[in-house]
Write a protein that holds these residues in place. Structure first.
Motif, PDB file in Angstrom:
ATOM      1  N   PRO A 177       1.812   7.276 -35.147  1.00 33.91           N
ATOM      2  CA  PRO A 177       2.238   6.258 -34.175  1.00 33.91           C
ATOM      3  C   PRO A 177       3.236   5.263 -34.753  1.00 33.91           C
ATOM      4  O   PRO A 177       3.276   5.032 -35.962  1.00 33.91           O
ATOM      5  CB  PRO A 177       0.932   5.542 -33.820  1.00 33.91           C
ATOM      6  CG  PRO A 177       0.070   5.719 -35.014  1.00 33.91           C
ATOM      7  CD  PRO A 177       0.444   7.035 -35.629  1.00 33.91           C
ATOM      8  N   PRO A 179       4.787   1.283 -34.339  1.00 30.50           N
ATOM      9  CA  PRO A 179       4.388  -0.001 -33.765  1.00 30.50           C
ATOM     10  C   PRO A 179       5.335  -0.446 -32.652  1.00 30.50           C
ATOM     11  O   PRO A 179       6.407  -0.974 -32.929  1.00 30.50           O
ATOM     12  CB  PRO A 179       4.442  -0.964 -34.954  1.00 30.50           C
ATOM     13  CG  PRO A 179       5.287  -0.303 -35.982  1.00 30.50           C
ATOM     14  CD  PRO A 179       5.289   1.163 -35.723  1.00 30.50           C
ATOM     15  N   CYS A 196      -0.782   0.960 -37.283  1.00 28.78           N
ATOM     16  CA  CYS A 196      -0.012   2.203 -37.410  1.00 28.78           C
ATOM     17  C   CYS A 196       0.012   2.687 -38.861  1.00 28.78           C
ATOM     18  O   CYS A 196      -0.118   3.889 -39.123  1.00 28.78           O
ATOM     19  CB  CYS A 196       1.408   1.998 -36.910  1.00 28.78           C
ATOM     20  SG  CYS A 196       1.487   1.832 -35.127  1.00 28.78           S
TER      21      CYS A 196
END
Ligand SMILES: *Cc1c(COP(=O)(O)O)cnc(C)c1O
Length: 453
Positions: A177, A179, A196
């Motif tokens: 992921p 941010p 993250c």
């Protein structure tokens, strides 16, 4: 709109990233350009609000760049880089190494950003094979990332709208992921960043033995909606890659060459990539040149007797094209002579002030900016961040309205891209932001009424 070239364009062309039904309703054929403006075949002028798709630096028909091509043309247009080199490709390589992060020492040319990234993937993959760690074969890519449209780069991309359909053709990669502060629950940059990084570290703990490299856009996810990474994220990713023995491939195709107010965006965090892809601004927006920059360590892993079969078997017909390299070299000399990177950094503070005013508009949810790389996100509700219904295509209609008002750009969903050429003056920035403002007001007002009925 009865110009014969308009009719021919509708009859013969199939344009990239374009629903041709849209094009047929709103055709446009560009004929010339001057400074930061372009003109269509009907004589209408437009500000180039997206630098000819994130490429242009010095404006159009920059005298020195035009001259550099003409001068090279008197010598030779193209030979090849397979097994030999040429004059401007060699000089440009020296210049690129001089201005890029110091760990990068070797330049491998190609013709587009996607190829530069694809080559980085192949280098990383083969690097581990060449040093007898063949188990490291997989990649970690960032969610919402974009690195080009070839099958390799689509495999490490993750924008569903563009990539989903090709699923069965892709190689698998792990996705970590990013941010995305505005769209996160907390809206807190530090919390977003740390969450993250923690997820990435967990993935690395489990998988690092099979991971060849991690790919990431530098500081800003461009096509993913101009998502600016919070401070400390890119350098945090660098630390994790080093800690878990994974190569870091940094994509500077959009962010490189002064776009964010540094020569390369990774300088914002003092990050040294193992592999770096550059393209777009490298020729000032003139000709298709791109490059993959590598560390000496990676280069040396391919350097051996031919029979060891460690060669990088990759190349393209037009790799190292002389006209392209000559104009790129002059582009980089102009950067120095005109102090362009510092000027972008300075003018982007003024641009920040102009954009702040847009924030007051009722449907402007977020404005993200790093240097001259900006995204204005339009939303239905500022209170809840609720988007407009996708089928209203608010971003698309806003850019059409801007076109009418005399400025070109493309939307990313409901995020309006604003990426003016580096040389845009404060006065020009002001005029362009006013066009943006007027178009946003007109289109979002109209949609609000339709939307609530
Ligand atoms: C545009 C872009 C690419 C692809 O470059 P092309 O020259 O269009 O192939 C890759 N990565 C990023 C971050 C880009 O913005």
């Amino acid at each position: 709109m009865s110009h014969e070239l308009i009719e021919k364009s509708k009859k013969y062309l199939w344009l990239p990233f374009t629903q041709m039904k849209d094009y047929d309703e709103n055709p446009i054929v560009i004929e010339s350009g001057n400074g930061i403006k372009v003109k269509d075949v009907d004589g209408k002028e437009y500000y180039d609000g997206f630098s000819a798709l994130w490429l242009n630096v010095h404006g159009h028909r920059k005298k020195e760049l035009d001259e550099a091509i003409k001068k090279q043309l008197d010598k030779i247009a193209h030979s090849t880089l397979l097994g030999m080199t040429n004059v401007p490709a060699t000089e440009l390589a020296e210049k690129l190494i001089e201005i890029s992060p110091e760990k990068l020492t070797r330049v491998f040319y190609s013709d587009s950003g996607a190829e530069a990234m694809e080559i980085a993937l192949k280098m990383a993959f083969q690097y581990w094979k060449n040093i007898e760690r063949p188990e490291k074969q997989k990649f970690i890519a960032m969610k919402n990332g974009y690195h080009g449209d070839t099958i390799g780069t689509v495999s490490i991309g993750s924008i569903d709208l563009y990539h989903h359909v090709y699923g069965p053709l892709m190689f698998e990669s792990f996705k970590a992921p990013i941010p995305d502060v505005y769209h996160s629950k907390s809206g807190n940059p530090v919390q977003c960043r740390d969450e993250c990084l923690a997820i990435l570290e967990k993935l690395l703990v489990e998988k690092h033995q099979e991971i060849a490299a991690l790919t990431i856009e530098s500081m800003v996810q461009g096509a993913g909606g101009m998502i600016v990474m919070p401070e400390g994220f890119l350098s945090g990713v660098r630390e994790l890659c080093s800690k878990y023995d994974v190569l870091m491939i940094v994509d500077e195709v959009a962010t490189g060459f002064g776009r964010t107010g540094k020569m390369f965006a990774c300088e914002h965090e003092g990050v040294q990539p193992d592999l770096m892809a550059v393209g777009k601004g490298i020729t000032g927006g003139y000709l298709p040149i791109a490059a993959t920059l590598a560390t000496e360590d990676i280069y040396q892993a391919f350097y051996d007797d031919y029979n060891k079969l460690k060669t990088l078997f990759h190349g393209h017909s037009y790799t190292g094209n002389q006209l392209g390299c000559a104009v790129a070299l002059e582009n980089l000399r102009l950067f120095e002579r005109e102090n362009l990177v510092e000027k972008v950094a300075e003018k982007s503070e003024y641009l920040h002030l102009l954009l702040e005013e847009l924030k007051l508009l009722p449907h402007v949810g977020d404005i993200r900016q790093l240097g001259f790389m900006c995204g204005i996100e339009l939303v239905y509700s500022k209170e809840t961040n609720e988007p407009f219904p996708a089928e209203k295509r608010v971003g698309y209609h806003t850019t059409l309205k801007m076109r009418e008002l005399g400025m070109l750009t493309r939307p990313l969903g409901d995020v309006i891209v604003f990426m003016p050429p580096h040389v845009s003056t404060k006065e020009e920035l002001k005029v362009m932001v006013n066009i943006l403002k007027e178009a946003i007001i007109e289109v979002t007002n109209g949609v609000k009424e339709v939307g609530t009925r």
